[in-house]
Design a protein around this motif. Structure first.
Motif, PDB file in Angstrom:
ATOM      1  N   PHE A 102      19.998  37.730 -27.103  1.00  0.00           N
ATOM      2  CA  PHE A 102      20.015  38.786 -28.127  1.00  0.00           C
ATOM      3  C   PHE A 102      18.861  39.769 -27.898  1.00  0.00           C
ATOM      4  O   PHE A 102      19.055  40.984 -27.927  1.00  0.00           O
ATOM      5  N   PHE A 156      20.101  47.020 -43.050  1.00  0.00           N
ATOM      6  CA  PHE A 156      19.027  47.642 -42.272  1.00  0.00           C
ATOM      7  C   PHE A 156      19.185  49.154 -42.179  1.00  0.00           C
ATOM      8  O   PHE A 156      18.257  49.907 -42.449  1.00  0.00           O
ATOM      9  N   LEU A 162      16.480  51.825 -41.773  1.00  0.00           N
ATOM     10  CA  LEU A 162      15.715  51.389 -40.599  1.00  0.00           C
ATOM     11  C   LEU A 162      16.574  51.612 -39.347  1.00  0.00           C
ATOM     12  O   LEU A 162      17.799  51.696 -39.428  1.00  0.00           O
ATOM     13  N   TYR A 163      15.922  51.686 -38.186  1.00  0.00           N
ATOM     14  CA  TYR A 163      16.651  52.004 -36.953  1.00  0.00           C
ATOM     15  C   TYR A 163      17.106  50.742 -36.220  1.00  0.00           C
ATOM     16  O   TYR A 163      16.325  49.807 -36.031  1.00  0.00           O
ATOM     17  N   LEU A 164      18.362  50.740 -35.817  1.00  0.00           N
ATOM     18  CA  LEU A 164      18.858  49.694 -34.910  1.00  0.00           C
ATOM     19  C   LEU A 164      19.609  50.398 -33.791  1.00  0.00           C
ATOM     20  O   LEU A 164      20.338  51.364 -34.044  1.00  0.00           O
TER      21      LEU A 164
ATOM     22  N   PRO B  47      10.896  42.312 -43.078  1.00  0.00           N
ATOM     23  CA  PRO B  47      11.313  43.528 -42.363  1.00  0.00           C
ATOM     24  C   PRO B  47      11.958  44.569 -43.275  1.00  0.00           C
ATOM     25  O   PRO B  47      11.771  45.768 -43.075  1.00  0.00           O
ATOM     26  N   ALA B 406      16.674  40.854 -35.566  1.00  0.00           N
ATOM     27  CA  ALA B 406      16.956  42.277 -35.772  1.00  0.00           C
ATOM     28  C   ALA B 406      15.920  42.874 -36.717  1.00  0.00           C
ATOM     29  O   ALA B 406      15.528  44.038 -36.578  1.00  0.00           O
ATOM     30  N   GLY B 407      15.444  42.067 -37.664  1.00  0.00           N
ATOM     31  CA  GLY B 407      14.437  42.536 -38.619  1.00  0.00           C
ATOM     32  C   GLY B 407      13.137  42.898 -37.933  1.00  0.00           C
ATOM     33  O   GLY B 407      12.525  43.927 -38.236  1.00  0.00           O
ATOM     34  N   TYR B 409      12.815  43.831 -34.850  1.00  0.00           N
ATOM     35  CA  TYR B 409      13.039  45.046 -34.063  1.00  0.00           C
ATOM     36  C   TYR B 409      13.101  46.281 -34.978  1.00  0.00           C
ATOM     37  O   TYR B 409      12.454  47.289 -34.719  1.00  0.00           O
ATOM     38  N   ALA B 410      13.880  46.162 -36.046  1.00  0.00           N
ATOM     39  CA  ALA B 410      14.086  47.320 -36.924  1.00  0.00           C
ATOM     40  C   ALA B 410      12.786  47.797 -37.564  1.00  0.00           C
ATOM     41  O   ALA B 410      12.603  48.984 -37.797  1.00  0.00           O
ATOM     42  N   SER B 411      11.888  46.879 -37.826  1.00  0.00           N
ATOM     43  CA  SER B 411      10.659  47.285 -38.515  1.00  0.00           C
ATOM     44  C   SER B 411       9.525  47.626 -37.555  1.00  0.00           C
ATOM     45  O   SER B 411       8.520  48.190 -37.969  1.00  0.00           O
ATOM     46  N   PHE B 413      10.350  48.756 -34.084  1.00  0.00           N
ATOM     47  CA  PHE B 413      10.941  49.544 -32.985  1.00  0.00           C
ATOM     48  C   PHE B 413      10.466  49.025 -31.632  1.00  0.00           C
ATOM     49  O   PHE B 413      10.306  49.790 -30.697  1.00  0.00           O
ATOM     50  N   SER B 414      10.195  47.756 -31.551  1.00  0.00           N
ATOM     51  CA  SER B 414       9.613  47.222 -30.325  1.00  0.00           C
ATOM     52  C   SER B 414      10.338  45.954 -29.892  1.00  0.00           C
ATOM     53  O   SER B 414      10.364  44.960 -30.618  1.00  0.00           O
TER      54      SER B 414
END
Lengths: 169, 497
Positions: A102, A156, A162-164, B47, B406-407, B409-411, B413-414
């Motif tokens: 993932f 999200f 928030l960005y995905l 997140p 995903a949390g 990453y979303a919070s 951006f890394s």
């Protein structure tokens, strides 16, 4: 004769901690002397103290475990501890590999594809482990994947802005 | 106090109220499922808080906290499997009542005690927060160092199991906190040549790794038959009104027991490392000591149930006091709440209450109202509580895995932070496998920068003279308290045994 000392898992883990501590300690030399101006603690002061404490504590555990392993009866973990029973590592290994997949795929394949595949696989693993019925597990996992992936996107991106990443063609 | 009471008017507007309700339901769900805790629920929420207003985020967290601590006892009573460690003591008498056919009454008394305890805790929080916050304004760097040291030492020594392992866990946390820019001079440390590590290891990957990823891996080791697939005993069909507490029993228990247990809960909550489990255990022991019929304890005692559960939820208010006034989180939940503050640019500690009353007051009100929700929830959902333990594990852990990763990453951006969360999770799993506690490690990550900054700051002020820590009365008091705790909690039991 007491027999040869056979290192157990606890001792090996203490040894791993000592190795990690040594890796950490190897960077301390780059931080200068522990006391700048001769008296004030510098950037290396706390790391040196922490390294010393870890060497002492892990060393003590290692020695105690090596001594214990000479005795016939291995120590039994206390009932109230958070100890994870020593059963196969297949489950955690599968989950770790899936999570690595993932993490590796999210920025490349985008959220929908990666999240869908990940939740499907994780749900499939737990469902199959629970019931052992493969067709039912696949169907339930597929439904789970669609719902959870959609929920994640909704919360999200839509609700909390928030960005995905999306699929990059 | 009046300023803080103003928080109720903010809370009773549409969005804040919905956030409280959502947080409460989330906490109820996570707390009631064996293996999941309020800590995990708040970690997963972290997140999302990036996209929330700070007031709403704090309100939601309070809902999760109160409901999560309460709900730990639900499956403890119904199935004798506490949903969280905090429910372990309650389940002793709760499940005994269940076996006597008084399950609905046990659940209602449990919720009533939680409600009363939670409200008393929230009221004490409102009363004490401002005076303690005002006193804390006098603390300078030596006092702050001694206070952080007190927290670090206490959290380590109250950990269950081997003291050496707790010391290692705390040290590892402190080591993680040293990665990145030095707190005193602009210089990178332990970056191993990677620009990702120069910015340090964030709180979010640490929290997600230690609690969510680690839990996911732990659950993957547990065979289904040992997890939640426990057969639910045949029970008569229960109605909502069966969950209204019997006033005769409440009177029999007596108001003083609720109050006394709640005060114990608040005091334990204020201690670093205290926590709900310790609060419920001490209140239970005290109730047994003063009971007319101590032999009933363990056999389905109403007093035992009420004492442990009042203390449990009163602890929530107590634990918030040192966090907000002194900037010292005492357990894993308050440590993550600390993170929520930092994410929104607020630093818990002296001055927070006076400068940001508008953000904090609704949080206090939320804790109080969430306590009232506990009582309402058992009447509304009591008949469905038995089904909570039979949720599909695939859906649950698929959800936890995805939201965690995903949390992060979303919070942030890394992608790097996501890998870091996974690495910390795998390491935490290994620590747990070998009986190393996770909470001291998290506390080390959070308190490390403060410990180092205050230590070095004090030594710079005193030009290297360590006596600065004992010439200040408050600093000396904290150091003496540290020594007393070490004696009482570790040395004296060892000498006696």
């Amino acid at each position: 004769m007491t027999g040869s000392a056979r290192p157990n898992g606890q001792a090996i883990f203490a040894l791993v901690l000592l190795v990690l501590n040594t890796v950490y300690a190897s960077q301390i030399f780059k931080l200068g002397v522990p006391f700048s101006n001769g008296v004030e603690p510098g950037a290396s002061f706390l790391p040196i103290v922490l390294c010393a404490v870890l060497y002492l504590a892990a060393g003590r555990i290692l020695i105690a475990e090596l001594r214990n392993s000479r005795s016939a009866d291995a120590p039994v973990p206390s009932e109230k501890s958070d100890h994870v029973p020593a059963i196969g590592i297949t489950g955690p290994l599968i989950i770790t590999l899936l999570t690595m997949g993932f993490a590796a795929g999210l920025e490349r394949a985008g959220y929908i594809v990666t999240a869908g595949a990940y939740t499907f696989a994780v749900a499939l693993y737990f469902n199959f482990e629970d019931g052992g019925r493969s067709v039912r597990s696949v169907i339930v996992a597929a439904i789970t994947a669609v719902i959870i992936t959609g929920f994640g996107w909704l919360f999200f991106v839509k609700l909390f802005d928030l960005y995905l990443p999306t699929w990059i063609f | 106090m009046l300023d803080l009471l103003g928080g109720f008017s903010t809370l009773f507007t549409l969005w804040p109220f919905l956030y409280l309700l959502g947080g409460f339901m989330l906490g109820l769900f996570f707390g009631a499922i064996p293996g999941l805790t309020a800590t995990l629920a708040i970690a997963l929420l972290l997140p999302f808080t990036f996209g929330m207003e700070v007031t709403n985020a704090l309100i939601m967290v309070m809902g999760i906290y109160m409901a999560g601590i309460y709900a730990g006892s639900i499956t403890g009573i119904t199935l004798n499997i506490p949903g969280a460690p905090s429910g372990a003591i309650t389940s002793i008498d709760g499940h005994a009542l269940m076996k006597k056919g008084q399950g609905a009454q046990a659940l209602s008394l449990d919720a009533f005690a939680s409600s009363v305890g939670g409200m008393i805790g929230a009221l004490i929080l409102m009363l004490l927060a401002q005076p303690i916050g005002a006193l804390a304004l006098y603390f300078r760097t030596p006092e702050k160092f001694s206070l952080v040291l007190l927290a670090v030492v206490t959290v380590t020594i109250v950990s269950r199991g081997s003291l050496w392992k707790a010391i290692i866990a705390m040290t590892l946390g402190l080591m993680i906190s040293t990665v990145g820019i030095d707190p005193m001079v602009p210089k990178g440390r332990f970056d191993f040549g990677s620009y990702h590590l120069v910015e340090g290891i964030g709180l979010l990957p640490a929290v997600i790794g230690l609690f969510a990823v680690c839990e996911l891996l732990v659950q993957a080791t547990i065979p289904a038959r040992n997890a939640m697939g426990v057969a639910v005993a045949d029970m008569p069909r229960l109605r909502h009104r069966d969950f209204i507490p019997d006033l005769h029993i409440v009177r029999e228990i007596g108001a003083w027991l609720y109050i006394k247990s709640s005060i114990i809960g608040v005091l334990i909550g204020m201690l670093p490392g205290g926590g709900a489990s310790m609060a419920s255990f001490i209140a239970y022991a005290e109730a047994k000591r003063t009971a007319k019929h101590p032999s009933e304890f363990g056999q389905g005692s109403h007093e035992g149930l009420a004492a442990s559960e009042s203390a449990n939820n009163a602890m929530c208010g107590g634990a918030i006091i040192p966090l907000l006034t002194l900037g010292i989180p005492g357990d894993a939940v308050t440590a993550i709440i600390f993170g929520v503050f930092l994410i929104h640019g607020l630093v818990p500690g002296p001055g927070l209450l006076t400068q940001h009353t508008d953000a904090i007051a609704p949080m206090f009100a939320a804790l109080f109202v969430a306590s009232a929700f506990v009582m309402i929830s058992v009447i509304a959902f009591g008949p469905f509580y038995l089904r909570l333990a039979r949720i599909n594990r695939g859906a649950l852990y698929g959800f936890i895995g995805l939201i965690s990763m995903a949390g992060v990453y979303a919070s942030s951006f890394s992608g790097f932070q996501m890998w870091m969360a996974l690495a910390i999770g795998i390491f935490a799993f290994a620590l747990r496998r070998f009986e190393y506690p996770a909470v001291p490690m998290l506390m080390g990550v959070i308190l490390g920068p403060y410990l180092e900054k205050f230590l070095r700051g004090s030594m710079i002020v005193s030009q290297g003279d360590p006596l600065i820590f004992i010439t200040s009365p408050f600093s000396l008091m904290f150091l003496v308290m540290t020594a007393v705790f070490i004696w009482l909690l570790r040395l004296r039991p060892g000498v006696r045994s």
